[in-house]
Structure formats: C-alpha cells, structure tokens
Design a protein around this motif. Structure first.
Motif, PDB file in Angstrom:
ATOM      1  N   SER A 148      -1.180  -4.653   1.863  1.00 29.07           N
ATOM      2  CA  SER A 148      -1.224  -5.758   2.824  1.00 29.07           C
ATOM      3  C   SER A 148      -2.362  -5.529   3.811  1.00 29.07           C
ATOM      4  O   SER A 148      -2.949  -4.454   3.853  1.00 29.07           O
ATOM      5  N   GLY A 149      -2.622  -6.539   4.592  1.00 27.44           N
ATOM      6  CA  GLY A 149      -3.549  -6.399   5.712  1.00 27.44           C
ATOM      7  C   GLY A 149      -2.726  -6.209   6.973  1.00 27.44           C
ATOM      8  O   GLY A 149      -1.788  -6.971   7.223  1.00 27.44           O
ATOM      9  N   PHE A 219      -5.445 -15.515  -0.144  1.00 27.05           N
ATOM     10  CA  PHE A 219      -5.957 -14.279   0.459  1.00 27.05           C
ATOM     11  C   PHE A 219      -7.032 -14.574   1.502  1.00 27.05           C
ATOM     12  O   PHE A 219      -7.081 -13.920   2.546  1.00 27.05           O
ATOM     13  N   GLN A 223      -5.488 -16.359   5.128  1.00 22.37           N
ATOM     14  CA  GLN A 223      -5.278 -15.176   5.975  1.00 22.37           C
ATOM     15  C   GLN A 223      -6.355 -15.049   7.046  1.00 22.37           C
ATOM     16  O   GLN A 223      -6.482 -14.009   7.688  1.00 22.37           O
ATOM     17  N   ILE A 253       0.189  -8.796   6.620  1.00 26.35           N
ATOM     18  CA  ILE A 253       0.067 -10.050   5.871  1.00 26.35           C
ATOM     19  C   ILE A 253      -0.052  -9.717   4.386  1.00 26.35           C
ATOM     20  O   ILE A 253      -0.832  -8.844   3.992  1.00 26.35           O
ATOM     21  N   GLU A 254       0.726 -10.422   3.589  1.00 26.41           N
ATOM     22  CA  GLU A 254       0.582 -10.308   2.132  1.00 26.41           C
ATOM     23  C   GLU A 254       0.906 -11.656   1.504  1.00 26.41           C
ATOM     24  O   GLU A 254       0.811 -12.677   2.187  1.00 26.41           O
ATOM     25  N   LEU A 279      -6.150  -2.244   6.005  1.00 30.18           N
ATOM     26  CA  LEU A 279      -7.139  -2.419   7.076  1.00 30.18           C
ATOM     27  C   LEU A 279      -6.432  -3.066   8.263  1.00 30.18           C
ATOM     28  O   LEU A 279      -5.294  -3.526   8.128  1.00 30.18           O
TER      29      LEU A 279
HETATM   30  O1  LIG Z   1      -5.638  -8.096   3.785  1.00 31.17           O
HETATM   31  C1  LIG Z   1      -4.895  -8.011   2.793  1.00 31.17           C
HETATM   32  C2  LIG Z   1      -4.812  -6.828   2.026  1.00 31.17           C
HETATM   33  C3  LIG Z   1      -3.992  -6.804   0.933  1.00 31.17           C
HETATM   34  N1  LIG Z   1      -3.278  -7.901   0.621  1.00 31.17           N
HETATM   35  C4  LIG Z   1      -3.324  -9.037   1.352  1.00 31.17           C
HETATM   36  O2  LIG Z   1      -2.658 -10.037   1.030  1.00 31.17           O
HETATM   37  N2  LIG Z   1      -4.133  -9.063   2.430  1.00 31.17           N
END
Ligand SMILES: O=c1cc[nH]c(=O)[nH]1
Ligand SMILES: O=P(O)(O)O[C@@H]1C[C@H](O)[C@@H](CO)O1
Length: 320
Positions: A148-149, A219, A223, A253-254, A279
C-alpha cells in the motif's frame, strides 16, 4: 493432492450450510442449492470434477494478495514454518489450469493471488467463498496481505486495517447490482486486528499500527498520483486531499480492502487486512525502493501472519 473425483462420486453434493457449534462459511444465493454442478471457472475447480471437501475441508486460514509470486513465496514460507514434510519448493499450483489466479495449500493454510483492484479480487472471492462453502469449511480466518501507499507514516510500516473506507473516507462499499447501487458495510473483525497488533509487538523492529485503509478504484488518478499518464489536479490539491484523508484516520491506501471486508463480512469469514506501506504519499509518488528492500517490505505482512497462524495452531514456541 487427490483432486479429481472418481465417476461414481460425481453426483456428490455438499450438505446444508449448518455445522453445530461452528462458524460456517455462508453463501447468500438461493439459486446455488438448485444447481446440479457449480463450476468455479476462474479457479479451474468444480463440484463435479473435484472432491472439494477432501481437498479443502481442513482449511482454517486463507491468505490472499495481489501477486502470484508473492503468494507462492508465502506458501513456501508457511510450509517451512509449519514444518511440513519436504522442502516445499515443488509446491503445486492448484489453479494451474487457469492463469487468472494461483492457489497453494500448505496444511490448513490456503494462499491465493487475486490480481489488482476491486473487480479482480471480487471475482476471486465469489469463487473462493463458494469453494469454502462446498468444502464445508468452518471457523475460517481470511487475511489480505498486501502492499500500500502510506500517509504520514514511515515506509515499511505495517498497517492493520480497522475499517476500510472509500475515496470519500466513508466506511462503505457500493456494489452496483443490475442498475441499483447497494451499500455494504466494510467493518473488519476488531478482535482479530487487536490480536494481530499484539502479535506484531513480539517481533523486534517491526513498526505496526492499526488505522483506516482507503480503497480506491485506480492507482494513479484515484490515489492522487502526480505521475500517471493523466493528471488534472495540482500538487496542492493532491496534498490537501491526502491530508484530509489522514485527518479522517486513513493511514494507507490500496485497492481491494472495501470489497474484501464487505464480502467476507457477509459470508461469515473472520477477516483482516494487513498491508505494508511502500512509501509516504505525503513525500512522494514514485516507488523507488531497491529490489531487496521491496522484497523485505513485502515479507513483513507474511512474517506477522505466519507468527499469528503458528500461535493459533499452538506452535508458538517456534516463532520466527
Ligand atoms: O501507493 C501505493 C502502493 C501500493 N499500492 C497502492 O495501491 N498504492
Ligand atoms: O496485494 P497488492 O500488493 O497487489 O495490493 C496493492 C493494491 C493493488 O492491487 C496493487 C497496486 O500496486 O498493490
């Protein structure tokens, strides 16, 4: 693994969905019982072609994640951690007949890939939940182990989701059914999240927290990435959005958690989402970790879940 049913067994159908004193896996579809055969097309499995209770009846933990290689590596890791026979290197992909998803079984642990995004995981979950139901599994815990972020937390932190929220920071998943929008709850199992957090505290140097996870349909633009092929907002707008998300309790966030929480909750599965952050989105958009760091980060949710499963199975003297 014995999988193909002898012709004499081909009429076998699962019993009704009741298991005394146990938490069974529910399907909520009145048409399923009347079907002579259920073909789980994207998993290349079926009720007439495979003896699902024999193959999967002992499954207690299901771990899912986007990447086939990660889920294979997790299965191999679990094989070692559970001290199963052999080295686990030749572990067989149960869904080898399709390249949509891969699936590996190590003792009571099923490891499955789900691809990227809500539509992909949703298809897999429909068929997985039916599989667990047909196999008469009970007391199943399902955990998404992903990447995820992060928002405002150090890269490499592991976030255990308390509640999955949508792009408006609302704890809901909106499923379009025909031309209706049906809103479903995205709450996850609080006790399971707390157990996982406690488990993480036993692993040295393992930054872990509980927080909201935002699930988006995309993504890049979804995001607030400034580095996609399309970008129609300013850096200021991006930061304003992410800071509002942080204020609303979002820590990462994913792209799968809302539908995962909604479907598992409706079908009687104890569910958790555990994602490492690659990150801090307040600092950057590009994921520029070295290969080794990326691999190590991706292993963090796997290590936590493996320790958790071992504890649940009474193998806690052998924590990694
Ligand atoms: O920033 C990210 C990194 C991994 N997965 C995501 O959905 N977002
Ligand atoms: O389980 P993974 O690591 O695939 O989850 C996140 C969300 C998207 O599927 C993907 C985007 O890179 O990673």
């Amino acid at each position: 693994m014995a999988s193909i049913l002898p012709a004499s067994n081909r009429r076998m159908r699962p019993d009704k969905n009741t298991y005394e004193g146990k938490r069974s896996v529910y399907v909520k579809n009145p048409y399923l019982d009347a079907m002579d055969e259920d073909i789980l097309y994207h998993l290349d499995l079926g009720t007439k072609t495979h003896n699902l209770p024999a193959m999967f009846g002992d499954v207690k933990f299901v771990c899912v994640g986007g990447s086939p290689n990660r889920m294979k590596a997790f299965a191999q890791f679990m094989h070692k951690e559970l001290q199963l026979e052999g080295d686990g290197e030749g572990i067989e992909d149960i869904c080898a007949g399709t390249d949509r998803y891969c699936m590996f079984k190590t003792g009571p642990v099923l490891s499955i890939s789900h691809g990227m995004g809500i539509p992909s995981i949703s298809i897999m979950l429909h068929e997985l939940i039916k599989l667990l139901h047909h196999a008469r599994c009970c007391d199943v815990t399902i955990i998404r182990i992903g990447t995820s972020g992060g928002i405002g937390i150090a890269p490499g932190s592991v976030v255990i989701t308390d509640i999955a929220v949508d792009s408006f920071f609302k704890p809901r998943f909106e499923q379009v059914i025909l031309d209706n929008v049906v809103t479903r709850s995205t709450e996850l199992d609080k006790e399971l999240a707390t157990d996982l957090l406690n488990c993480s505290r036993e692993i040295p140097n393992f930054p872990t927290l509980i927080g909201h996870t935002m699930c988006t349909y995309d993504f890049y633009e979804g995001q607030g990435h400034l580095d996609g092929a399309l970008c129609s907002f300013s850096r200021e707008k991006k930061l304003d959005y992410l800071k509002r998300a942080y204020k609303a309790g979002v820590r990462n966030i994913e792209m799968e958690s809302t539908v995962f929480a909604a479907m598992c909750g409706l079908c009687g599965l104890r569910a958790a989402v555990v994602c490492v952050t690659l990150l801090d989105r307040l600092e950057s958009d590009q994921i520029n970790l070295s290969h080794d760091v990326l691999v190590e980060y991706q292993q963090r949710p796997q290590l936590l879940i493996s320790n958790f499963i071992k504890k649940q199975l009474g193998l806690c003297g052998q924590m990694s």
